[in-house]
Design a protein around this motif. Structure first.
Motif, short mmCIF file in Angstrom:
data_model
loop_
_atom_site.label_atom_id
_atom_site.label_comp_id
_atom_site.label_asym_id
_atom_site.label_seq_id
_atom_site.Cartn_x
_atom_site.Cartn_y
_atom_site.Cartn_z
N ALA A 251 0.82 -1.20 0.00
CA ALA A 251 0.00 0.00 0.00
C ALA A 251 0.86 1.25 0.00
N VAL A 252 0.22 2.35 -0.33
CA VAL A 252 0.75 3.68 -0.02
C VAL A 252 -0.10 4.21 1.12
N LEU A 253 0.55 4.62 2.20
CA LEU A 253 -0.14 5.11 3.39
C LEU A 253 -0.01 6.63 3.47
N ARG A 254 -1.00 7.26 4.07
CA ARG A 254 -1.00 8.73 4.23
C ARG A 254 -1.41 9.03 5.67
N PRO B 12 -11.66 7.10 6.66
CA PRO B 12 -11.16 8.01 7.69
C PRO B 12 -10.45 7.32 8.84
N ALA B 13 -10.72 6.03 9.04
CA ALA B 13 -10.10 5.30 10.15
C ALA B 13 -8.83 4.57 9.75
N SER B 14 -8.46 4.66 8.46
CA SER B 14 -7.32 3.88 7.96
C SER B 14 -6.26 4.79 7.35
N PRO B 15 -4.98 4.44 7.51
CA PRO B 15 -3.92 5.21 6.84
C PRO B 15 -3.77 4.88 5.36
N VAL B 16 -4.50 3.88 4.85
CA VAL B 16 -4.30 3.43 3.46
C VAL B 16 -4.82 4.47 2.47
N TRP B 17 -3.96 4.90 1.58
CA TRP B 17 -4.29 5.85 0.51
C TRP B 17 -4.57 5.11 -0.78
N SER B 18 -3.78 4.08 -1.09
CA SER B 18 -4.01 3.22 -2.25
C SER B 18 -3.45 1.85 -1.92
N ARG B 19 -3.91 0.82 -2.64
CA ARG B 19 -3.43 -0.53 -2.36
C ARG B 19 -3.28 -1.32 -3.66
N PRO C 71 -6.27 8.53 -4.66
CA PRO C 71 -6.83 7.97 -3.42
C PRO C 71 -7.89 6.92 -3.69
N GLY C 72 -7.78 5.80 -2.98
CA GLY C 72 -8.75 4.73 -3.09
C GLY C 72 -8.55 3.81 -4.26
#
Length: 382
Positions: free
Chosen positions: A212-215, A229-236, A270-271
Motif C-alpha cells: 500500500a501507499v499510506l497517508r 477516515p479510520a485507515s492510513p491506506v491511501w491506495s493498495r 486515493p482509493g
C-alpha cells in the motif's frame, strides 16, 4: 533476521569522504534562508552541477535514502549499518546520541530490510531551535515501522539524535518487499510506501498495511481526507513501492517493482487499487488501475524517484540507469541516461540547487562495487 552490524555511532567515528568541497556557484544553500533564530546548517559548497555526474560523497555503506534540510544540509540512511549520515558545510558526520544507538540496537537487517526511508517535515525552520524532527522507516523484530527523533544540530560537527518514538507500526516485514520510502506531500502529510512482505495476497486485504501507499499525519494518525477516515491506506494493490514524488500540478506518481514481467510507474490516486497480485502491468480490468508506463524488469527495478518540472526521474537498480519521463508529453516515452556508468541506482532527489542528487547501491550484496562505492553524485536533470 540479524541485528544491524557496524560500529556503535559516536562523535569520533570515521565517516564517508566528501569530495571537495570546492568553492563555486553551486552551493546547496537555497536563496532566501530565514536568518531569524538558530540557523539550520548549510550544505556543502560545490561547483555548479553539469550534465556529467560529479561525486559528492564516496565510501557509503549500502545507502538507501536521501533528504534535505532547509539550509541545504542533507541526510543519508545506510541500510545495513542502521546509521544516518548528516552532510553539512563542515563535512559528513554520522548521528550519535540515544536515538542513533537505538537504531543500531533495534533495527534488523535481513535481505532488503534495515534502515530505509528518511524525511523531514516541510515546515521545519529556525523555530525548531536547531532540533528539527526526523522521520525514519526501519525493520524490527516485529515488523516495519516509522519512528521519529529530534535532531540536535546545535553542533553540526557532532550531530545527535534524541530518543526514538514510534509514529506508525503494524507494517508487515520480510526479507524482501518492504517498501520503505517516506516523503511529505504538497498537503503537508506524510506518505509511506510498503511492500507485500513476500505475501502477495496481503496487498488486497482491506485490513492490512502491506502492499500500500499510506497517508498519515506527522503523529501517525490517518490523515484527514483518506478514503477510509479510520485507515492510513491511501491506495493498495501494490507489490513493492520504493519511490513517490509529485508533479508540479500536484499529481502523485510512484515506482513499483514487478515480479518477472514488467516494472511500473503509476499515477497514484486515493482509493485506487493497482491490481497486485491479480495483475502485473496493464490489463487488470474493472476495479484495477493500469500503470502510466512499464519497463521490462531487466531494464528497471525502479527504487527512488524525483520530479523536476513535469519530468519524473527514476533510479533503476537492476537496470543500472536513470529513466526520465515527461508526464506532460503527448506520448510517455522514457529516456535513459547514465546507462551502466554508475551501476545500481537506489535513490534520486531534486536538490534545492535544482540538480538531481543520485545514490548508487553497489555495496548492498547484489551489486558489483567499484572503487569509491557507494557514492552520492550530482548532475543537472536530463
Amino acid at each position: 533476521m540479524t541485528a544491524a552490524c557496524g560500529a556503535q555511532p559516536s562523535e569520533e567515528s570515521a565517516g564517508p569522504s566528501l569530495v571537495g568541497p570546492t568553492p563555486g556557484d553551486g552551493s546547496t544553500q537555497p536563496s532566501g534562508a530565514d536568518d531569524a533564530g538558530p540557523a539550520l546548517p548549510a550544505g556543502p559548497t560545490l561547483p555548479a552541477a553539469t550534465e556529467q555526474p560529479q561525486d559528492v560523497l564516496t565510501g557509503l555503506d549500502a545507502p538507501w535514502s536521501l533528504a534535505f534540510l532547509p539550509g541545504g544540509a542533507l541526510l543519508v540512511t545506510e541500510r545495513d549499518a542502521a546509521r544516518v549520515l548528516l552532510v553539512t558545510e563542515a563535512g559528513p558526520a554520522h548521528l550519535a546520541g540515544p536515538g542513533a544507538e537505538e537504531l543500531v540496537e533495534g533495527t534488523l537487517t535481513d535481505g532488503e530490510g534495515g534502515l530505509l526511508g528518511v524525511a523531514v517535515p516541510p515546515d521545519v525552520g529556525t523555530q525548531d531551535g536547531g532540533r528539527p524532527p526526523l522521520l525514519l522507516y526501519r525493520t524490527t523484530a516485529t515488523g516495519n515501522e516509522v519512528v521519529r527523533g529530534a535532531l540536535d544540530l546545535t553542533d553540526p560537527v557532532r550531530p545527535r539524535l534524541g530518543p526514538l518514538e514510534v509514529v506508525l507500526d503494524g507494517i508487515p516485514a520480510a526479507s524482501t518487499h518492504n517498501g520503505g520510502r517516506l516523503a511529505f506531500g504538497p498537503d503537508g502529510h506524510l506518505y509511506v510506501t510498503t511492500g507485500d512482505a513476500a505475501e502477495p495476497g496481503s496487498a488486497q486485504q482491506p485490513g492490512s498495511l502491506a502492499g500500500a501507499v499510506l497517508r498519515v499525519t506527522v503523529d501517525g494518525d490517518p490523515a484527514p481526507g483518506n478514503p477510509d477516515p479510520a485507515s492510513p491506506v491511501w491506495s493498495r494493490g501494490h507489490r513493492n513501492v520504493q519511490g513517490i514524488a509529485w508533479h508540479e500540478d500536484g499529481r502523485m506518481v510512484a515506482s513499483e517493482f514487478g515480479q518477472s514481467e514488467v516494472d511500473e510507474l503509476n499515477l497514484v490516486e486515493p482509493g485506487s487499487n493497482y491490481g497486485w497480485p491479480e495483475v502485473e502491468g496493464t490489463g487488470g480490468g474493472p476495479g484495477f488501475t493500469d500503470p502510466l508506463v512499464t519497463w521490462p524488469t531487466s531494464e528497471a527495478s525502479p527504487s527512488g524517484i524525483a520530479v523536476t518540472g513535469s519530468t519524473v526521474h527514476l533510479a533503476a537498480l537492476r537496470g543500472a540507469r536513470l529513466w526520465s519521463v515527461d508526464l506532460d508529453a503527448p506520448a510517455l516515452e522514457p529516456v535513459a541516461t547514465l546507462e551502466g556508468e554508475l551501476g545500481r541506482l537506489r535513490d534520486v532527489v531534486a536538490g534545492p540547487d535544482g540538480a538531481l542528487w543520485v545514490l548508487t547501491n553497489n555495496t548492498d550484496g547484489r551489486g558489483d562495487p567499484r572503487a569509491g562505492d557507494d557514492r552520492l553524485v550530482r548532475l543537472t536533470p536530463p
